[in-house]
Design a protein around this motif. Structure first.
Motif, PDB file in Angstrom:
ATOM      1  N   ILE A 124       0.843  -1.204   0.000  1.00  0.00           N
ATOM      2  CA  ILE A 124       0.000   0.000   0.000  1.00  0.00           C
ATOM      3  C   ILE A 124       0.874   1.249   0.000  1.00  0.00           C
ATOM      4  O   ILE A 124       0.650   2.178  -0.783  1.00  0.00           O
ATOM      5  N   ASN A 125       1.896   1.283   0.864  1.00  0.00           N
ATOM      6  CA  ASN A 125       2.800   2.434   0.915  1.00  0.00           C
ATOM      7  C   ASN A 125       3.549   2.623  -0.397  1.00  0.00           C
ATOM      8  O   ASN A 125       3.760   3.743  -0.848  1.00  0.00           O
ATOM      9  N   ASN A 126       3.946   1.513  -1.003  1.00  0.00           N
ATOM     10  CA  ASN A 126       4.684   1.568  -2.259  1.00  0.00           C
ATOM     11  C   ASN A 126       3.831   2.162  -3.381  1.00  0.00           C
ATOM     12  O   ASN A 126       4.346   2.833  -4.265  1.00  0.00           O
ATOM     13  N   ASN A 127       2.535   1.908  -3.356  1.00  0.00           N
ATOM     14  CA  ASN A 127       1.654   2.438  -4.393  1.00  0.00           C
ATOM     15  C   ASN A 127       1.503   3.945  -4.312  1.00  0.00           C
ATOM     16  O   ASN A 127       1.027   4.570  -5.249  1.00  0.00           O
ATOM     17  N   GLN A 128       1.889   4.542  -3.192  1.00  0.00           N
ATOM     18  CA  GLN A 128       1.786   5.984  -3.023  1.00  0.00           C
ATOM     19  C   GLN A 128       3.061   6.703  -3.451  1.00  0.00           C
ATOM     20  O   GLN A 128       3.097   7.926  -3.476  1.00  0.00           O
ATOM     21  N   LYS A 129       4.101   5.975  -3.817  1.00  0.00           N
ATOM     22  CA  LYS A 129       5.381   6.569  -4.201  1.00  0.00           C
ATOM     23  C   LYS A 129       5.415   6.845  -5.697  1.00  0.00           C
ATOM     24  O   LYS A 129       4.746   6.170  -6.483  1.00  0.00           O
ATOM     25  N   THR A 130       6.250   7.816  -6.081  1.00  0.00           N
ATOM     26  CA  THR A 130       6.463   8.082  -7.499  1.00  0.00           C
ATOM     27  C   THR A 130       7.299   6.957  -8.088  1.00  0.00           C
ATOM     28  O   THR A 130       7.957   6.201  -7.353  1.00  0.00           O
ATOM     29  N   LEU A 131       7.322   6.878  -9.397  1.00  0.00           N
ATOM     30  CA  LEU A 131       8.102   5.847 -10.073  1.00  0.00           C
ATOM     31  C   LEU A 131       9.583   5.985  -9.727  1.00  0.00           C
ATOM     32  O   LEU A 131      10.249   4.989  -9.429  1.00  0.00           O
ATOM     33  N   LYS A 132      10.084   7.214  -9.717  1.00  0.00           N
ATOM     34  CA  LYS A 132      11.496   7.431  -9.360  1.00  0.00           C
ATOM     35  C   LYS A 132      11.778   6.940  -7.946  1.00  0.00           C
ATOM     36  O   LYS A 132      12.782   6.281  -7.699  1.00  0.00           O
ATOM     37  N   GLU A 153      14.313  -7.900 -15.464  1.00  0.00           N
ATOM     38  CA  GLU A 153      13.963  -8.500 -14.170  1.00  0.00           C
ATOM     39  C   GLU A 153      13.554  -7.428 -13.162  1.00  0.00           C
ATOM     40  O   GLU A 153      12.600  -7.624 -12.398  1.00  0.00           O
ATOM     41  N   ILE A 154      14.279  -6.321 -13.163  1.00  0.00           N
ATOM     42  CA  ILE A 154      13.950  -5.222 -12.243  1.00  0.00           C
ATOM     43  C   ILE A 154      12.552  -4.694 -12.558  1.00  0.00           C
ATOM     44  O   ILE A 154      11.742  -4.495 -11.653  1.00  0.00           O
ATOM     45  N   ALA A 155      12.271  -4.488 -13.831  1.00  0.00           N
ATOM     46  CA  ALA A 155      10.944  -3.988 -14.238  1.00  0.00           C
ATOM     47  C   ALA A 155       9.861  -4.963 -13.798  1.00  0.00           C
ATOM     48  O   ALA A 155       8.813  -4.556 -13.273  1.00  0.00           O
ATOM     49  N   LYS A 156      10.101  -6.246 -13.966  1.00  0.00           N
ATOM     50  CA  LYS A 156       9.114  -7.251 -13.572  1.00  0.00           C
ATOM     51  C   LYS A 156       8.881  -7.226 -12.068  1.00  0.00           C
ATOM     52  O   LYS A 156       7.741  -7.281 -11.606  1.00  0.00           O
ATOM     53  N   ILE A 160       6.425  -2.750 -13.446  1.00  0.00           N
ATOM     54  CA  ILE A 160       6.380  -1.636 -14.390  1.00  0.00           C
ATOM     55  C   ILE A 160       6.871  -2.128 -15.740  1.00  0.00           C
ATOM     56  O   ILE A 160       7.503  -3.178 -15.841  1.00  0.00           O
ATOM     57  N   SER A 161       6.590  -1.372 -16.768  1.00  0.00           N
ATOM     58  CA  SER A 161       7.043  -1.777 -18.100  1.00  0.00           C
ATOM     59  C   SER A 161       8.545  -1.531 -18.218  1.00  0.00           C
ATOM     60  O   SER A 161       9.077  -0.598 -17.585  1.00  0.00           O
ATOM     61  N   PRO A 162       9.242  -2.340 -19.016  1.00  0.00           N
ATOM     62  CA  PRO A 162      10.674  -2.111 -19.225  1.00  0.00           C
ATOM     63  C   PRO A 162      10.952  -0.715 -19.792  1.00  0.00           C
ATOM     64  O   PRO A 162      11.964  -0.095 -19.467  1.00  0.00           O
ATOM     65  N   GLU A 163      10.028  -0.207 -20.602  1.00  0.00           N
ATOM     66  CA  GLU A 163      10.200   1.127 -21.188  1.00  0.00           C
ATOM     67  C   GLU A 163      10.160   2.210 -20.117  1.00  0.00           C
ATOM     68  O   GLU A 163      10.963   3.149 -20.130  1.00  0.00           O
ATOM     69  N   SER A 164       9.228   2.084 -19.165  1.00  0.00           N
ATOM     70  CA  SER A 164       9.135   3.060 -18.065  1.00  0.00           C
ATOM     71  C   SER A 164      10.394   3.018 -17.210  1.00  0.00           C
ATOM     72  O   SER A 164      10.911   4.061 -16.795  1.00  0.00           O
ATOM     73  N   LEU A 165      10.887   1.810 -16.947  1.00  0.00           N
ATOM     74  CA  LEU A 165      12.116   1.676 -16.176  1.00  0.00           C
ATOM     75  C   LEU A 165      13.268   2.333 -16.921  1.00  0.00           C
ATOM     76  O   LEU A 165      14.019   3.123 -16.343  1.00  0.00           O
ATOM     77  N   SER A 166      13.414   2.037 -18.196  1.00  0.00           N
ATOM     78  CA  SER A 166      14.506   2.575 -19.001  1.00  0.00           C
ATOM     79  C   SER A 166      14.476   4.102 -19.028  1.00  0.00           C
ATOM     80  O   SER A 166      15.511   4.762 -18.853  1.00  0.00           O
ATOM     81  N   LYS A 170      17.292   6.537 -17.259  1.00  0.00           N
ATOM     82  CA  LYS A 170      18.001   7.569 -18.034  1.00  0.00           C
ATOM     83  C   LYS A 170      17.937   8.907 -17.306  1.00  0.00           C
ATOM     84  O   LYS A 170      18.943   9.614 -17.204  1.00  0.00           O
ATOM     85  N   GLN A 171      16.771   9.242 -16.768  1.00  0.00           N
ATOM     86  CA  GLN A 171      16.625  10.500 -16.014  1.00  0.00           C
ATOM     87  C   GLN A 171      17.532  10.490 -14.780  1.00  0.00           C
ATOM     88  O   GLN A 171      18.194  11.494 -14.476  1.00  0.00           O
ATOM     89  N   LEU A 172      17.568   9.360 -14.075  1.00  0.00           N
ATOM     90  CA  LEU A 172      18.408   9.251 -12.882  1.00  0.00           C
ATOM     91  C   LEU A 172      19.895   9.303 -13.251  1.00  0.00           C
ATOM     92  O   LEU A 172      20.700   9.891 -12.526  1.00  0.00           O
ATOM     93  N   LYS A 173      20.236   8.711 -14.383  1.00  0.00           N
ATOM     94  CA  LYS A 173      21.625   8.743 -14.854  1.00  0.00           C
ATOM     95  C   LYS A 173      22.012  10.173 -15.230  1.00  0.00           C
ATOM     96  O   LYS A 173      23.089  10.643 -14.864  1.00  0.00           O
ATOM     97  N   ASP A 174      21.127  10.867 -15.942  1.00  0.00           N
ATOM     98  CA  ASP A 174      21.397  12.246 -16.353  1.00  0.00           C
ATOM     99  C   ASP A 174      21.550  13.181 -15.159  1.00  0.00           C
ATOM    100  O   ASP A 174      22.263  14.181 -15.242  1.00  0.00           O
ATOM    101  N   SER A 175      20.878  12.862 -14.041  1.00  0.00           N
ATOM    102  CA  SER A 175      21.003  13.692 -12.835  1.00  0.00           C
ATOM    103  C   SER A 175      22.089  13.156 -11.890  1.00  0.00           C
ATOM    104  O   SER A 175      22.154  13.549 -10.725  1.00  0.00           O
ATOM    105  N   ASN A 176      22.932  12.245 -12.411  1.00  0.00           N
ATOM    106  CA  ASN A 176      24.078  11.676 -11.677  1.00  0.00           C
ATOM    107  C   ASN A 176      23.697  10.938 -10.400  1.00  0.00           C
ATOM    108  O   ASN A 176      24.473  10.902  -9.445  1.00  0.00           O
TER     109      ASN A 176
END
Length: 187
Positions: A124-132, A153-156, A160-166, A170-176
């Protein structure tokens, strides 16, 4: 718990399941109380569009879906073996009699149910978090396994979809906030 497993082996019987074998389907009525002795079980729900959402993964030694068994209600999710697994199956009435005879055993069973409640609270708590937030938390909690986990495997595991994870990686990588080399993630 291990002391009780020895006791339960005497009142139940072992059954072996192969990897990918279905233990039960959502909506089926339980016939036995199930205890995972070895292997791994994934509990999941299937949507109308046949998309599977993982609810929880169970590692040995643990009760499996004891609530539906005790309440004589249909399973709220399906279960599949993620690895070859050994399951102890116990008649519900036999287990109830064991609880009546041994209050310590009964409290051990209650503790198992409380663990399941904690899992539900986390879901329940996890469903309230953002994807990031979900991805960062998963990566932090699985640092030691990141070199062996694929992004699929992480996406599964995160449902979440592999595309959403990817996209989010990328956003997390770009923000170091993380590094990705040869498809492997490091914080």
């Amino acid at each position: 718990m291990q002391d009780y497993i020895k006791l339960l082996r005497n009142i139940g019987h072992k059954r072996f399941y192969n990897k990918s074998e279905i233990l039960f389907f959502e909506g089926e009525k339980p016939k036995m109380v199930l205890i995972l002795l070895s292997g791994s079980i994934r509990l999941y729900k299937t949507s109308d569009t046949n998309k599977e959402t993982t609810i929880h993964k169970i590692e040995h030694t643990s009760f499996i879906a004891e609530m539906p068994s005790f309440l004589n209600m249909p399973y709220p999710a399906s279960a599949v073996c993620e690895r070859d697994s050994e399951i102890l199956e116990i008649n519900i009435e036999t287990l109830k009699n064991q609880c009546i005879k041994d209050s310590d055993f009964c409290f051990s069973l209650i503790a198992s149910l409380c663990q399941k409640i904690k899992i539900l609270e986390n879901l329940i708590n996890n469903n309230q978090k953002t994807l990031k937030e979900k991805i960062i938390e998963f990566l932090e909690n699985n640092k030691e396994n990141l070199q062996t986990l694929t992004q699929r495997e992480i996406a599964k595991r995160l449902n979440i979809s592999p595309e959403s994870l990817s996209r989010t990686l990328k956003q997390l990588k770009d923000s170091n906030k993380l590094k990705i080399a040869k498809g492997k993630i490091s914080l």
